[in-house]
Design an enzyme around this catalytic site. Structure first.
Site, PDB file in Angstrom:
ATOM      1  N   LYS A  65       6.140  -3.046   2.680  1.00 41.41           N
ATOM      2  CA  LYS A  65       6.497  -1.788   2.024  1.00 41.41           C
ATOM      3  C   LYS A  65       6.934  -0.703   3.016  1.00 41.41           C
ATOM      4  CE  LYS A  65       3.452  -2.553  -1.948  1.00 41.41           C
ATOM      5  NZ  LYS A  65       4.140  -2.235  -3.190  1.00 41.41           N
ATOM      6  N   ASN A  86       8.925  -0.100  -2.642  1.00 46.98           N
ATOM      7  CA  ASN A  86       8.651  -1.348  -3.364  1.00 46.98           C
ATOM      8  C   ASN A  86       9.856  -1.831  -4.158  1.00 46.98           C
ATOM      9  OD1 ASN A  86       8.549   0.466  -5.592  1.00 46.98           O
ATOM     10  ND2 ASN A  86       7.190  -0.946  -6.682  1.00 46.98           N
ATOM     11  N   GLY A 125      -9.244   0.450   1.363  1.00 45.87           N
ATOM     12  CA  GLY A 125      -7.956  -0.006   1.887  1.00 45.87           C
ATOM     13  C   GLY A 125      -7.123   1.175   2.338  1.00 45.87           C
ATOM     14  N   ALA A 126      -6.157   0.924   3.225  1.00 51.41           N
ATOM     15  CA  ALA A 126      -5.326   2.024   3.728  1.00 51.41           C
ATOM     16  C   ALA A 126      -3.859   1.614   3.900  1.00 51.41           C
ATOM     17  CB  ALA A 126      -5.877   2.531   5.052  1.00 51.41           C
ATOM     18  N   GLY A 128      -0.325  -1.009   2.423  1.00 53.20           N
ATOM     19  CA  GLY A 128       0.391  -1.411   1.208  1.00 53.20           C
ATOM     20  C   GLY A 128       0.634  -0.305   0.214  1.00 53.20           C
ATOM     21  N   ASN A 149     -11.517   2.019   5.181  1.00 57.23           N
ATOM     22  CA  ASN A 149     -10.753   0.830   5.572  1.00 57.23           C
ATOM     23  C   ASN A 149     -11.445   0.137   6.734  1.00 57.23           C
ATOM     24  OD1 ASN A 149      -8.197  -0.692   5.139  1.00 57.23           O
ATOM     25  ND2 ASN A 149      -7.878  -0.200   7.291  1.00 57.23           N
ATOM     26  N   ARG A 150     -11.390  -1.185   6.751  1.00 56.75           N
ATOM     27  CA  ARG A 150     -12.041  -1.931   7.835  1.00 56.75           C
ATOM     28  C   ARG A 150     -11.544  -1.467   9.207  1.00 56.75           C
ATOM     29  NH1 ARG A 150     -11.475  -6.155   4.176  1.00 56.75           N
ATOM     30  NH2 ARG A 150     -13.389  -7.234   3.601  1.00 56.75           N
ATOM     31  N   GLY A 231      -5.240  -4.303 -12.266  1.00 57.03           N
ATOM     32  CA  GLY A 231      -3.945  -3.675 -12.033  1.00 57.03           C
ATOM     33  C   GLY A 231      -2.812  -4.163 -12.919  1.00 57.03           C
TER      34      GLY A 231
END
Length: 262
Positions: A65, A86, A125-126, A128, A149-150, A231
């Protein structure tokens, strides 16, 4: 015959071909939509094929993306702000990058009658789709957006785009009204985020993943009495917007369409 694609890595789980080909058939359009798992090195050839009109439009998923942007001539305002594309299409001789994830997410949340205004949202998450979600949440007037985020560096990069978001360490569960899984963990049915939600009650669990329809994240939310949604509708709405851009046709969203991605 016109040709359209969704690209990503992985892309096996995508139901975009089923959805787009259904709308193509119903609207009697001479086109076909496929999916392609590609590597970074193949992006350049893909762009050449679009410019040569061998491919007429592309949907972009993880991890491209942002990576795709350097190959494009212009971006829509939303794509520019989020640094996330996208949907790609040719307009005259220019390759345009658009972001339909923002509106797709917004419409999917509105369907649930959950009012984002003045709510605290935790995003897992951070990468996409996360910039698109943050953009939409700001538009819907969330009071606080927290990102975990990891890899903390990715979360900090996101903060460069959106100054007002807060960052917490992975595994930390602050108080929230809504939690969104925007990671790819859950695409495989045995995958688990390994986070403890046992003390979380009466909140809203939203998973960007739609296939499988119920991830372990959603199962965990449901187990402790929380509202859960996948989603699916976000996926349908973003596809609906992309279809309209490419074909100048507004396809119907009905029970048959929803069944395709259920």
């Amino acid at each position: 015959m016109k040709k359209y694609l969704v690209i990503g890595k992985p892309v096996d789980h995508s139901l975009s071909p089923q959805l787009h080909n259904y709308w193509i058939k119903i609207n009697k359009i001479n086109a076909i939509y496929d999916k392609k798992d590609i590597d970074d090195a193949e992006l350049k050839d893909l762009i050449i094929d679009i410019k040569d009109r061998k491919i007429n439009g592309v949907n972009v998923t993880v991890p491209y993306k942002k990576k795709i942007i350097s190959y494009l001539d212009e971006l829509s305002e939303e794509a520019k702000i989020t640094e996330s594309v996208n949907t790609i299409f040719m307009e005259e001789d220019k390759l345009i990058g658009h972001n339909t994830d923002i509106k797709g997410f917004e419409l999917s949340v509105r369907d649930t009658n959950f009012d984002i205004k003045k709510k605290t949202i935790l995003i897992l998450g951070a990468g996409g789709v996360v910039p698109s979600i943050v953009y939409a949440l700001n538009k819907m007037q969330a009071s606080q957006i927290i990102v975990s985020n990891r890899t903390k560096e990715k979360a900090l990069y996101l903060k460069n785009l959106f100054k007002k978001i807060s960052i917490v360490n992975w595994g930390e569960i602050p108080n929230f009204d809504m939690i969104i899984n925007a990671t790819s963990v859950g695409l495989k049915e045995n995958e688990d985020l390994k986070l403890d939600f046992s003390k979380v009650e009466n909140k809203f669990f939203y998973d960007v993943i739609y296939n499988p329809s119920e991830t372990n994240f959603l199962k965990s939310g449901k187990k402790f009495g929380n509202k859960t949604i996948n989603g699916k509708m976000m996926f349908i709405y973003q596809a609906h917007l992309a279809f309209k851009i490419w074909h100048n046709v507004e396809p119907k969203i009905n029970d048959e369409v929803i069944k395709i991605v259920s």
